[in-house]
Design an enzyme around this catalytic site. Structure first.
Site, short mmCIF file in Angstrom:
data_model
loop_
_atom_site.label_atom_id
_atom_site.label_comp_id
_atom_site.label_asym_id
_atom_site.label_seq_id
_atom_site.Cartn_x
_atom_site.Cartn_y
_atom_site.Cartn_z
N HIS A 116 7.40 -1.00 -1.43
CA HIS A 116 7.26 -1.65 -2.69
C HIS A 116 6.93 -3.29 -2.63
O HIS A 116 6.28 -3.91 -3.56
CB HIS A 116 8.23 -1.33 -3.95
CG HIS A 116 9.54 -1.89 -3.63
ND1 HIS A 116 10.42 -1.38 -3.00
CD2 HIS A 116 10.04 -3.23 -3.95
CE1 HIS A 116 11.54 -2.26 -2.96
NE2 HIS A 116 11.29 -3.39 -3.64
N ASP A 132 9.26 4.47 0.93
CA ASP A 132 9.37 3.16 0.61
C ASP A 132 9.61 2.38 1.58
O ASP A 132 10.35 1.47 1.65
CB ASP A 132 10.51 3.05 -0.48
CG ASP A 132 10.38 1.73 -1.23
OD1 ASP A 132 9.60 1.20 -1.12
OD2 ASP A 132 11.24 1.26 -2.00
N SER A 139 15.20 -6.70 -1.41
CA SER A 139 14.49 -5.51 -1.08
C SER A 139 13.94 -5.74 0.31
O SER A 139 13.37 -6.57 0.88
CB SER A 139 13.27 -5.23 -2.02
OG SER A 139 13.56 -5.07 -3.20
#
Length: 622
Positions: A133, A164, A242
């Protein structure tokens, strides 16, 4: 199949590095010296800019409130010679600067660009591991290592949206050749201490927070909704983390992925079984994803159900209630069969398997641990008789779905005719609806067949006099064009384009009709498009169908990614990633991948070699 967690927001973050000892385990010899070819001139140094946040600032009572999440800078224990044991870890952590080009799902002729940032980890020379992402829909990427101000332009080499995870490569082949990668560890145990490294919103310097493992189970990754094993920790994981590495005992045990919203001290990471699965998957130069065995089963905890099927007190299993046509299970597994074991592991009545003493996970975790092309063994009870069934995982699970998963790195497909906007039905369209009609929701459990491989939906109408009385029609599933059934969206498009009748009649499953005057629609189309600021009546993909093929462009040479062997102990896995709509937010929940964003490779770039290794496995994102 896919569940959307509305109260969850994604802190999509992942990082990983591989040590020389790990490379040795998988028969990869690290280069002893820089490649002989001339290195690309590094990009000029760029002063570090303020971090672009992936989402709005955390609300009060967010995970940072826990005293256990205090940064560790004041707790570093040095060796007698003054060496900081965390220095090697910090050296391999990077900040990923990204510019993303995204589309409005229901008005795909509109698009926007936004800046964002995430974290990552150097895994071998100029290769960086981060979240999908973070890198999805990217048009420009730069990598900035901790303790450095210089940024290096990068490109996407592989991207696994289901997992992901993404692997990036700096265009300068010598950018990080002197950085020592870290070692990949095993699935952590409950209450094991962890440290999360990354660049969360609010600063440009590296942040380190501490916590413990609080839960291990399969969850829906927010990025795409793929259900894989995930690890919950109570360390602070904020927007910007992230892709950053989660460390325990000096080894990488996962990648920061997402954080719970309206909760305290809850964050999630992608564990090493999923990382290993992706590294093994891309050895052949492409991302296949996860396989599908071909049937659905329900729990058997109800006493009456167990008595009906003759299960004794010591017998456990799950009841097969759906078998997909043309799947590996078609013709081998029947409705009414009771599945008692998977790969030799006993399946409990609630569908879980004991993967470690006293720890249970959903049995499908063992399917996730297999690569496409491998087989998985089931033991079933049919009419009281035990049978052993081997099912080959022949293709990605998404190919057995009529409604395809979320798509990235491409403009959504659409076609406008007479002011009516048509699109193929996929998860992006469903996610954009204000409530999902029952008929459309039911399609998410159906598989393609000989008559239909894709559903077509009228998403909305651009009001005009020629489509009067249809202005409030939306979310209509179109089944026929002039009485002929539709196989897929391309078939629908061709039927409209090739029609020479005065009227084009569209029908839904209950025979509701929309009649369009073909000549009038063609004549009025330019005015309708101009009235609503639409620059094209069809997506680029459809425009290309009528255009002569372009001169072939050399495909970038994929980087071979070092893979790691599966750990000795069994493991577990995610939910869709919801990226906040802030100016600095990373795109989200993940699966299979749309055409990856790749930049033509530099001829001087060395490529690591990926040997054959055993397969491995796959939360919820903020």
């Amino acid at each position: 199949m896919r569940q959307t967690t509305l109260i969850t927001r994604t802190f999509l973050c992942l990082g990983l590095a591989i040590s020389p000892s790990l490379l040795a385990e998988i028969n990869i010899t690290p280069p002893l010296s820089p490649p002989a070819t001339q290195a690309v001139t590094p990009a000029p140094a760029v002063p570090a800019e303020p971090a672009v946040s992936e989402a709005p600032a955390p609300v009060a009572n967010e995970v940072e409130a826990s005293t256990s999440n205090t940064p560790l800078e004041d707790e570093v224990v040095t060796t007698p010679d003054g060496f900081d044991p965390r220095a090697k870890i910090k050296d391999a952590v990077v900040k990923v600067h990204v510019v993303q080009h995204t589309y409005d799902t229901l008005s795909p002729w509109n698009s926007d660009s936004q800046k964002g940032s995430g974290s990552g980890l150097i895994i071998a020379d100029n290769l960086i591991l981060t979240n999908a992402h973070v890198a999805s829909d990217a048009t420009f990427l730069e990598i900035q290592r901790h303790s450095e101000t210089k940024r290096y332009e990068a490109e996407v080499v592989y991207i696994s949206h289901e997992s992901d995870l993404a692997i990036l490569r700096t265009k300068d082949a010598s950018a990080y050749k002197d950085v020592t990668p870290l070692e990949l560890g095993d699935l952590p145990k409950m209450q094991q201490s962890v440290e999360v490294y990354g660049f969360p919103i609010g600063g440009n310097t590296l942040s380190v927070t501490r916590g413990v493992v609080s839960r291990i189970e399969k969850q829906n990754y927010v990025h795409t909704g793929e259900n894989l094993i995930a690890v919950q920790v109570d360390a602070a994981i904020n927007f910007g983390n992230s892709g950053g590495p989660v460390i325990s005992n000096g080894k990488v045990i996962g990648v920061a992925m997402q954080s719970g919203f309206l909760t305290e001290n809850i964050g999630y990471m992608i564990p090493t079984p999923i990382i290993r699965h992706v590294l093994a998957d891309v050895k052949d130069g492409k991302v296949d994803g996860y396989g599908f065995h071909g049937f659905l089963a329900q729990s058997m905890e109800n006493p009456a159900m167990r008595r009906k099927y003759g299960l004794g007190d010591t017998q456990t299993g799950m009841l097969v209630h759906k078998v997909y046509k043309n799947s590996p299970a078609d013709g081998k597994v029947q409705i009414g069969d009771i599945v008692t074991e998977i790969d030799g592991h006993k399946i409990e009545n609630n569908g879980t398997v004991e993967f470690r003493p006293g720890e249970f996970i959903d049995h499908t975790h063992y399917i996730d641990m297999h690569q496409i092309g491998e087989s998985i063994a089931f033991k079933i009870l049919r009419n009281g008789q035990e049978q052993l069934v081997n099912l080959p995982l022949d293709k990605p699970g998404k190919e057995y779905l009529l409604v395809k998963p979320n798509q990235y790195d491409k403009q959504p497909t659409y076609f406008i005719f007479g002011g009516l906007v048509f699109m193929p039905l996929n998860q992006d369209v469903i996610d954009s609806m204000d409530g999902t009609p029952a008929r459309i929701g039911a399609l998410t459990y159906e598989s393609p067949d000989e008559k239909r491989s894709e559903a077509v939906i009228l998403t909305k109408v651009l009001p005009a006099d020629i489509n009067k009385d249809y202005h409030h029609d939306n979310n209509l599933l179109i089944e026929k064009v002039n009485g002929e059934s539709i196989r897929d969206f391309n078939d629908f498009y061709q039927k409209i384009q090739s029609s020479n009748t005065d009227y084009i009649t569209l029908e839904t499953s209950d025979h509701y009709q929309l009649v369009i005057d073909r000549k009038e629609a063609i004549e009025r189309q330019p005015k309708i498009l101009a009235q609503y600021g639409v620059n094209a009546d069809r997506s680029k993909e459809l425009q290309a169908i009528a255009q002569p093929p372009a001169t072939p462009v050399a495909e970038p040479v994929p980087a071979t990614i070092p893979a790691a062997p599966a750990p000795a102990t069994a493991v577990v896995q995610p939910a869709p990633a919801v990226i906040p709509a802030a100016p600095l937010v990373m795109p989200a929940p993940v699966a299979t991948p749309p055409a990856p964003l790749v930049v033509p490779p530099q001829p001087v770039m060395p490529q690591p070699v990926i040997p054959q290794i055993p397969p491995a496995v796959g939360g919820t994102q903020p």
